[in-house]
Design a protein around this motif. Structure first.
Motif, short mmCIF file in Angstrom:
data_model
loop_
_atom_site.label_atom_id
_atom_site.label_comp_id
_atom_site.label_asym_id
_atom_site.label_seq_id
_atom_site.Cartn_x
_atom_site.Cartn_y
_atom_site.Cartn_z
N GLU A 261 -43.50 -17.40 7.83
CA GLU A 261 -44.85 -16.88 7.58
C GLU A 261 -44.95 -15.41 7.99
N SER A 262 -44.40 -15.07 9.17
CA SER A 262 -44.47 -13.68 9.62
C SER A 262 -43.59 -12.78 8.75
N LEU A 263 -42.44 -13.31 8.30
CA LEU A 263 -41.56 -12.53 7.43
C LEU A 263 -42.19 -12.31 6.06
N ASP A 264 -43.03 -13.27 5.64
CA ASP A 264 -43.63 -13.19 4.31
C ASP A 264 -44.50 -11.93 4.15
N LYS A 265 -45.15 -11.51 5.24
CA LYS A 265 -45.96 -10.29 5.19
C LYS A 265 -45.09 -9.07 4.88
N ILE A 266 -43.87 -9.08 5.45
CA ILE A 266 -42.95 -7.97 5.23
C ILE A 266 -42.43 -8.01 3.79
N THR A 267 -42.12 -9.22 3.32
CA THR A 267 -41.66 -9.40 1.93
C THR A 267 -42.72 -8.90 0.96
N GLU A 268 -43.96 -9.30 1.20
CA GLU A 268 -45.07 -8.88 0.32
C GLU A 268 -45.21 -7.36 0.28
N TYR A 269 -45.00 -6.73 1.43
CA TYR A 269 -45.15 -5.28 1.50
C TYR A 269 -44.08 -4.57 0.68
N PHE A 270 -42.82 -5.03 0.81
CA PHE A 270 -41.72 -4.31 0.16
C PHE A 270 -41.52 -4.69 -1.30
N THR A 271 -42.12 -5.79 -1.76
CA THR A 271 -41.93 -6.21 -3.16
C THR A 271 -42.40 -5.16 -4.17
N PRO A 272 -43.60 -4.58 -4.01
CA PRO A 272 -44.00 -3.52 -4.96
C PRO A 272 -43.10 -2.29 -4.89
N LEU A 273 -42.56 -1.98 -3.70
CA LEU A 273 -41.65 -0.83 -3.56
C LEU A 273 -40.37 -1.08 -4.36
N ARG A 274 -39.90 -2.33 -4.33
CA ARG A 274 -38.72 -2.69 -5.12
C ARG A 274 -39.01 -2.51 -6.61
N GLN A 275 -40.17 -3.02 -7.06
CA GLN A 275 -40.52 -2.94 -8.47
C GLN A 275 -40.65 -1.50 -8.92
N SER A 276 -41.24 -0.69 -8.06
CA SER A 276 -41.39 0.74 -8.36
C SER A 276 -40.02 1.41 -8.50
N ALA A 277 -39.10 1.04 -7.62
CA ALA A 277 -37.75 1.61 -7.67
C ALA A 277 -37.02 1.19 -8.94
N LEU A 278 -37.23 -0.06 -9.37
CA LEU A 278 -36.63 -0.54 -10.62
C LEU A 278 -37.24 0.18 -11.82
N ASP A 279 -38.57 0.31 -11.83
CA ASP A 279 -39.26 0.95 -12.95
C ASP A 279 -38.86 2.41 -13.12
N SER A 280 -38.66 3.09 -11.98
CA SER A 280 -38.34 4.52 -12.03
C SER A 280 -36.86 4.78 -12.29
N GLY A 281 -36.04 3.72 -12.20
CA GLY A 281 -34.60 3.89 -12.37
C GLY A 281 -33.89 4.22 -11.08
N LEU A 282 -34.65 4.34 -9.98
CA LEU A 282 -34.04 4.62 -8.68
C LEU A 282 -33.14 3.47 -8.24
N MET A 283 -33.56 2.24 -8.56
CA MET A 283 -32.72 1.07 -8.29
C MET A 283 -32.07 0.64 -9.60
N ASP A 284 -30.76 0.80 -9.66
CA ASP A 284 -30.01 0.44 -10.85
C ASP A 284 -29.70 -1.06 -10.80
N PRO A 285 -30.07 -1.83 -11.82
CA PRO A 285 -29.79 -3.28 -11.81
C PRO A 285 -28.32 -3.61 -11.56
N LYS A 286 -27.43 -2.65 -11.86
CA LYS A 286 -25.98 -2.89 -11.63
C LYS A 286 -25.67 -3.17 -10.17
N VAL A 287 -26.42 -2.55 -9.26
CA VAL A 287 -26.11 -2.72 -7.83
C VAL A 287 -26.62 -4.06 -7.30
#
Length: 465
Positions: A261-287
């Motif tokens: 439950e406490s970890l879930d708050k951290i997961t929720e916070y970083f999930t949009p940051l991950r999506q933003s990195a994917l959308d911008s190309g900063l996170m390459d799906p290859k990795v």
């Protein structure tokens, strides 16, 4: 057997591995106090490539990032990664720089300093380790794990014993390439546990798809601490995910004591940051996938992408497979160095040159020449004399600790940037990354001038003369 402790890597290695260390302090800050309340053993938040990237790409002062994290994280230990005598750069620095850097890192908030050397040459971690202890912080010595005919469990046990004799408070098995297989991990951890009494930690990458299984065997064999990344920035070239490891151990004798439950708050916070990195190309799906070439060629994930970049620059991408096959040959020639910064970059570049030039060692970078001269330390296997002569001719190969040949430089370097210095740490930033740091100092001055000008203009509008 007891509770397994968890070091969370999201603030350093997880985003270094997946988005080239581009997470900003501003993005981290809102979740820090929540992370502090979870009950992690430590938060890895500094060192590695974070220092260079902060200055080079984010126009941030890495020292200020550390101070901000420390301000918001009051109950959890802060951890950094240090490349021994290389600190956070790519060459050896004199002892005065190493000592001062470690002192300032601890003074600014670091509790645990994880110290490794690319060649597992214990002479190269000595100054950093002893300074860490002298400053009252926890000195963790890291074994750079690799596979070769000479890298045996017995050798790793001997290395761990030497590290403990030097004063290491704990030992980390640092598997930067994801080469550890589950049953080999079990054997290694059991052997280390039988021979050293300090806590053991394991750090791996998911590149080969084996890391979670290897962690589980390490836990059963007696490991004390595991490095994991919160799930939005886990797997692929990053670490195993935190939440599944916590869930897997829940209700067992290894229970981490962390709640999902406490970890879930951290997961929720970083999930949009991950999506933003994917959308911008900063996170390459290859990795994000499994790359079995890691096991075939013993090449870390980050090194694979560097090879592709170098070949593209040479218009020789069709030679990728040939270069992959050349990497283990170069590594054997150079005495089987573990492939971790800076040796991974050096071996990779030499492999590319050997293939592109059509002749092995026709062109040799300055760093390889310095390596062959012994300026990076002692390789696991002596380099053959005929190769030494081909690369450096009749130049002398040194046998002393490389840093013994370096003179103190802090006072000299401070004088070069006196116009920019706002804090003592600026001198260390400049020594490590001269051009990048100077550019940052100029940017900082310009921003300060802009703010001062805005204030003056505002004052004049409010109180016209």
């Amino acid at each position: 057997m007891s509770t397994i402790k968890i070091t969370e890597t999201i603030l350093r290695d997880a985003h270094q591995s997946l988005i080239a260390t581009r997470m900003t302090t501003k993005q981290m800050q809102p979740i820090l106090e929540t992370m502090d309340s979870v009950g992690y053993h430590a938060l890895e938040c500094w060192g590695g490539a974070t220092f260079d990237s902060s200055l080079r790409y984010l126009s941030e002062n890495p020292w200020e990032r550390l101070r901000i994290i420390r301000k918001h994280v009051k109950n959890t230990k802060l951890q950094m990664l240090l490349r021994g005598q290389n600190l956070l750069g790519y060459k050896h620095y004199p002892d005065d720089v190493v000592e001062e850097f470690v002192k300032r890192a601890i003074a600014n908030g670091i509790d645990i300093v994880r110290i490794f050397d690319a060649l597992n040459d214990i002479r190269n971690i000595e100054t950093a380790l002893l300074t860490t202890k002298k400053e009252g912080a926890h000195a963790q010595a890291a074994i750079s794990y690799t596979i070769s005919p000479v890298h045996t469990i017995e050798k790793y046990v001997d290395l761990a014993k030497d590290m403990v004799s030097l004063g290491a408070d704990s030992i980390c098995i640092k598997d930067m390439s994801g080469l550890l297989t589950p049953y080999e991990t079990e054997k290694l951890v059991k052997a280390l546990k039988s021979n050293v009494s300090v806590p053991l930690e394991i750090h791996s990458h998911y590149t080969s798809g084996l890391a979670s299984m290897s962690y589980l065997k390490a836990i059963e064999a007696g490991i004390d601490i595991i490095d994991t990344a919160i799930s939005p920035f886990a797997l692929g070239t990053s670490q195993p995910a935190t939440e599944p490891m916590v869930a897997a151990l829940k209700g067992t004798i290894y229970d981490t004591g962390l709640s999902l439950e406490s970890l879930d708050k951290i997961t929720e916070y970083f999930t949009p940051l991950r999506q933003s990195a994917l959308d911008s190309g900063l996170m390459d799906p290859k990795v994000l996938g499994v790359d079995i070439n890691t096991l075939v060629y013993q090449v870390p994930g980050g090194m694979l992408s560097n090879l592709v970049s170098q070949l593209k620059a040479q218009n020789a991408l069709e030679k990728y497979e040939e270069v992959l096959k050349e990497v283990p040959r170069v590594r054997e020639d150079l005495g089987f160095p573990p492939l971790v910064t800076p040796t991974s970059q050096m071996v990779g570049t030499q492999a590319v040159l050997n293939v592109v030039m059509g002749e092995r060692y026709k062109m040799v970078p300055k760093e390889i020449k310095e390596y062959v001269r012994g300026m990076y330390g002692r390789p696991a296997v002596p380099i053959k004399q005929e190769l030494i002569e081909k690369i450096i001719g009749n130049q002398e190969v040194i046998t002393c600790r490389p840093a013994d040949l370096l003179q103190p430089i802090i006072a000299i370097e401070r004088a070069k940037i006196k116009e920019y210095i706002e804090e003592e740490e600026d001198v260390l930033s400049y020594i490590l990354f001269p051009n990048v740091a100077e550019d940052y100092f100029k940017f900082r001055q310009a921003e300060k001038y802009k703010i001062d000008s805005d204030l003056v203009n505002k004052e004049e509008k409010t109180h016209p003369v």
